[in-house]
Design an enzyme around this catalytic site. Structure first.
Site, short mmCIF file in Angstrom:
data_model
loop_
_atom_site.label_atom_id
_atom_site.label_comp_id
_atom_site.label_asym_id
_atom_site.label_seq_id
_atom_site.Cartn_x
_atom_site.Cartn_y
_atom_site.Cartn_z
N HIS A 166 51.92 37.63 -57.30
CA HIS A 166 51.01 36.59 -57.77
C HIS A 166 49.68 36.70 -57.04
O HIS A 166 49.64 36.78 -55.80
CB HIS A 166 51.63 35.21 -57.51
CG HIS A 166 50.76 34.06 -57.87
ND1 HIS A 166 50.21 33.21 -56.94
CD2 HIS A 166 50.30 33.63 -59.09
CE1 HIS A 166 49.47 32.30 -57.55
NE2 HIS A 166 49.51 32.53 -58.85
N SER A 167 48.56 36.73 -57.78
CA SER A 167 47.21 36.69 -57.22
C SER A 167 46.98 37.86 -56.26
O SER A 167 47.03 39.01 -56.68
CB SER A 167 46.99 35.33 -56.54
OG SER A 167 45.64 35.08 -56.30
N TYR A 168 46.75 37.58 -54.97
CA TYR A 168 46.63 38.64 -53.96
C TYR A 168 47.85 39.56 -53.97
O TYR A 168 47.75 40.74 -53.64
CB TYR A 168 46.43 38.01 -52.58
CG TYR A 168 46.82 38.89 -51.42
CD1 TYR A 168 45.98 39.93 -51.01
CD2 TYR A 168 48.01 38.68 -50.74
CE1 TYR A 168 46.35 40.74 -49.94
CE2 TYR A 168 48.38 39.48 -49.67
CZ TYR A 168 47.55 40.52 -49.27
OH TYR A 168 47.91 41.33 -48.22
#
Length: 218
Positions: A67-69
């Site tokens: 998720h994300s990073y």
């Protein structure tokens, strides 16, 4: 960033209920592991968190979900242990190439946030609307370029799940638009904010259940 494996608790329980082996992971220096080496944690550390788990648990045919990073982390982990990885799922995440860092892939607004560090200078402060359990995120992990030895396209399947319900402009819209036109990717758009695990858990579960095929752990 700033979150632990606990943010996947609901999905973990449901995936296990469908017979999958699931290992939610909190990266070093964050959450309940925030006391570990705060000044020496970088992207390589977080990649090793994943590769060490895959090896220790003898995971094969893994579906890595970031998720994300976390897109930085799963890309690097899959590159280092390709023989243990089947597929990759990017949840509203960065999709790096060789030489990219999280810093180079996000917008100027995110970079301004990254520079809001705690007094030690090692960690980025959680944003006010984050889960109250969130802790500062190791700054070095956002600045370190990713080094890849192989082609990320060699894995059986790569999915991108885009959060279409951001409050304001999403830094991931260009990524989604680019990958949607690439036949090598399977893309999805969900009506939720950046934390899709919280905002669209039912729809996200359906996507994750469709990815493994005959693969094993997530």
């Amino acid at each position: 960033m700033c979150h632990g494996g606990w943010c996947f608790a609901g999905l973990t329980e449901q995936l296990r209920g469908h017979g999958h082996v699931v290992h939610p992971l909190t990266p070093t220096g964050i959450g309940e592991r925030s006391h570990l080496l705060p000044g020496g944690v970088n992207l390589d550390t977080h990649i090793e968190d994943v590769t060490a788990l895959l090896t220790a648990e003898d995971v094969r045919d893994a579906v890595l979900v970031g998720h994300s990073y976390g897109g930085m982390v799963i890309t690097g982990a899959a590159d280092r242990l390709p023989e243990r990885v089947d597929s990759l799922v990017y949840l509203d995440a960065v999709v790096p190439a060789h030489g990219d860092s999280c810093w180079t892939l996000v917008s100027e607004q995110e970079r301004r946030w990254y520079l809001d560090v705690v007094d030690t200078g090692y960690g980025v402060r959680p944003l006010p609307f984050f889960d109250p359990r969130a802790t500062p995120h190791p700054l070095a992990s956002l600045l370190q370029p990713l080094r890849l030895a192989g082609d990320p396209a060699r894995f059986r399947r790569r999915d991108y799940v885009y959060a279409a319900g951001w409050d304001g402009e999403s830094p991931f819209t260009p990524v989604y638009q680019r990958l949607r036109a690439d036949p090598a990717w399977t893309t999805h758009a969900l009506d939720g904010g950046h934390n899709l695990m919280r905002d669209a858990p039912g729809e996200l579960l359906k996507i994750l259940l469709a990815v493994p095929g005959q693969a094993g752990g997530v």
